[in-house]
Design a protein around this motif. Sequence first.
Motif, PDB file in Angstrom:
ATOM      1  N   GLU A   1       0.884  -1.157   0.000  1.00  0.00           N
ATOM      2  CA  GLU A   1       0.000   0.000   0.000  1.00  0.00           C
ATOM      3  C   GLU A   1       0.926   1.212   0.000  1.00  0.00           C
ATOM      4  O   GLU A   1       1.693   1.401   0.941  1.00  0.00           O
ATOM      5  N   LEU A   2       0.874   1.992  -1.034  1.00  0.00           N
ATOM      6  CA  LEU A   2       1.821   3.108  -1.182  1.00  0.00           C
ATOM      7  C   LEU A   2       1.094   4.426  -1.317  1.00  0.00           C
ATOM      8  O   LEU A   2      -0.014   4.494  -1.866  1.00  0.00           O
ATOM      9  N   PHE A   3       1.758   5.471  -0.818  1.00  0.00           N
ATOM     10  CA  PHE A   3       1.158   6.797  -0.767  1.00  0.00           C
ATOM     11  C   PHE A   3       2.207   7.852  -1.070  1.00  0.00           C
ATOM     12  O   PHE A   3       3.402   7.638  -0.874  1.00  0.00           O
ATOM     13  N   TRP A   4       1.752   8.989  -1.521  1.00  0.00           N
ATOM     14  CA  TRP A   4       2.587  10.180  -1.604  1.00  0.00           C
ATOM     15  C   TRP A   4       1.985  11.249  -0.701  1.00  0.00           C
ATOM     16  O   TRP A   4       0.784  11.532  -0.762  1.00  0.00           O
ATOM     17  N   TYR A   5       2.859  11.805   0.150  1.00  0.00           N
ATOM     18  CA  TYR A   5       2.496  12.928   1.000  1.00  0.00           C
ATOM     19  C   TYR A   5       3.248  14.155   0.519  1.00  0.00           C
ATOM     20  O   TYR A   5       4.339  14.042  -0.056  1.00  0.00           O
ATOM     21  N   VAL A   6       2.682  15.337   0.784  1.00  0.00           N
ATOM     22  CA  VAL A   6       3.308  16.578   0.364  1.00  0.00           C
ATOM     23  C   VAL A   6       3.261  17.582   1.512  1.00  0.00           C
ATOM     24  O   VAL A   6       2.312  17.598   2.306  1.00  0.00           O
ATOM     25  N   GLN A   7       4.313  18.374   1.606  1.00  0.00           N
ATOM     26  CA  GLN A   7       4.334  19.461   2.590  1.00  0.00           C
ATOM     27  C   GLN A   7       4.718  20.741   1.875  1.00  0.00           C
ATOM     28  O   GLN A   7       5.876  20.920   1.470  1.00  0.00           O
ATOM     29  N   TYR A   8       3.738  21.617   1.673  1.00  0.00           N
ATOM     30  CA  TYR A   8       4.006  22.936   1.099  1.00  0.00           C
ATOM     31  C   TYR A   8       4.587  23.835   2.179  1.00  0.00           C
ATOM     32  O   TYR A   8       4.424  23.577   3.376  1.00  0.00           O
ATOM     33  N   SER A   9       5.243  24.896   1.728  1.00  0.00           N
ATOM     34  CA  SER A   9       5.885  25.818   2.662  1.00  0.00           C
ATOM     35  C   SER A   9       4.894  26.333   3.700  1.00  0.00           C
ATOM     36  O   SER A   9       3.803  26.786   3.349  1.00  0.00           O
ATOM     37  N   ARG A  10       5.261  26.207   4.952  1.00  0.00           N
ATOM     38  CA  ARG A  10       4.459  26.707   6.077  1.00  0.00           C
ATOM     39  C   ARG A  10       3.104  26.013   6.188  1.00  0.00           C
ATOM     40  O   ARG A  10       2.158  26.560   6.749  1.00  0.00           O
ATOM     41  N   GLN A  11       3.003  24.799   5.641  1.00  0.00           N
ATOM     42  CA  GLN A  11       1.775  24.030   5.793  1.00  0.00           C
ATOM     43  C   GLN A  11       2.098  22.655   6.379  1.00  0.00           C
ATOM     44  O   GLN A  11       3.255  22.269   6.480  1.00  0.00           O
ATOM     45  N   ARG A  12       1.057  21.968   6.774  1.00  0.00           N
ATOM     46  CA  ARG A  12       1.240  20.650   7.364  1.00  0.00           C
ATOM     47  C   ARG A  12       1.473  19.586   6.299  1.00  0.00           C
ATOM     48  O   ARG A  12       1.063  19.739   5.147  1.00  0.00           O
ATOM     49  N   LEU A  13       2.101  18.525   6.722  1.00  0.00           N
ATOM     50  CA  LEU A  13       2.232  17.342   5.868  1.00  0.00           C
ATOM     51  C   LEU A  13       0.829  16.802   5.587  1.00  0.00           C
ATOM     52  O   LEU A  13       0.022  16.658   6.504  1.00  0.00           O
ATOM     53  N   GLN A  14       0.545  16.513   4.325  1.00  0.00           N
ATOM     54  CA  GLN A  14      -0.797  16.038   3.975  1.00  0.00           C
ATOM     55  C   GLN A  14      -0.718  14.999   2.875  1.00  0.00           C
ATOM     56  O   GLN A  14       0.206  14.984   2.075  1.00  0.00           O
ATOM     57  N   LEU A  15      -1.721  14.144   2.850  1.00  0.00           N
ATOM     58  CA  LEU A  15      -1.774  13.101   1.834  1.00  0.00           C
ATOM     59  C   LEU A  15      -2.028  13.716   0.467  1.00  0.00           C
ATOM     60  O   LEU A  15      -2.934  14.532   0.304  1.00  0.00           O
ATOM     61  N   LEU A  16      -1.239  13.330  -0.519  1.00  0.00           N
ATOM     62  CA  LEU A  16      -1.447  13.782  -1.897  1.00  0.00           C
ATOM     63  C   LEU A  16      -2.247  12.734  -2.658  1.00  0.00           C
ATOM     64  O   LEU A  16      -3.314  13.030  -3.196  1.00  0.00           O
ATOM     65  N   LEU A  17      -1.725  11.523  -2.705  1.00  0.00           N
ATOM     66  CA  LEU A  17      -2.495  10.476  -3.363  1.00  0.00           C
ATOM     67  C   LEU A  17      -2.056   9.100  -2.865  1.00  0.00           C
ATOM     68  O   LEU A  17      -0.990   8.943  -2.265  1.00  0.00           O
ATOM     69  N   ARG A  18      -2.945   8.133  -3.120  1.00  0.00           N
ATOM     70  CA  ARG A  18      -2.673   6.757  -2.718  1.00  0.00           C
ATOM     71  C   ARG A  18      -2.792   5.871  -3.955  1.00  0.00           C
ATOM     72  O   ARG A  18      -3.642   6.128  -4.815  1.00  0.00           O
TER      73      ARG A  18
END
Lengths: 106, 115
Positions: free
Chosen positions: A32-49
């Motif tokens: 089960e694989l996922f990509w998470y993203v963290q934009y500048s000054r934002q929280r780590l969040q799920l991008l896609l699975r």
Amino acid sequence: AQRVTQPEKLLSVFKGAPVELKCNYSYSGSPELFWYVQYSRQRLQLLLRHISRESIKGFTADLNKGETSFHLKKPFAQEEDSAMYYCALSQDNLFFGTGTRLTVIP
Amino acid sequence: NAGVTQTPKFRILKIGQSMTLQCTQDMNHNYMYWYRQDPGMGLKLIYYSVGAGITDKGEVPNGYNVSRSTTEDFPLRLELAAPSQTSVYFCASSPDPFGNTGELFFGEGSRLTVL
């Protein structure tokens, strides 16, 4: 054991160019694989699975079991894509790669 | 909804001191986690909880303790701080275990320096 490998710490591309962020994993079962993203000054969040086979913000990721890869791709990079990207593998726990910082040059 | 809230955002500790990182979530999630991220490294799981009163060790639990007296709160305690605990700490929560949807909701992180 390193379960998720992101070989590039830094990646720079020009706006409008294609972008590919690499992710390789080690797992013998069905991952089960996922990509998470963290934009500048934002929280780590799920991008896609991978299981959703979805395209989010123009990004897609295909699971290649033969190459044990789950690379993240976008055909035309935008400035707002500049962020830190983490690949993650779920195996009783969520194992994160070391991340790739993507910079899109205007 | 505030989501996951961590405090403090920054803290400097002396070697041997103790402190508690607070984490609270208002999404009524059963599952909560503490990760640490060292420079150039991925996130590593310290402790997790599947519900109030239940906690379990992750990959790197040594030097830390947790408790989960309510669904909302999941504090992380550092006893006898050491320089090796200098890191950024992330609290996260999810409605189901990471093996299901894979979506964790993260706090903003707490940067801890031990000198």
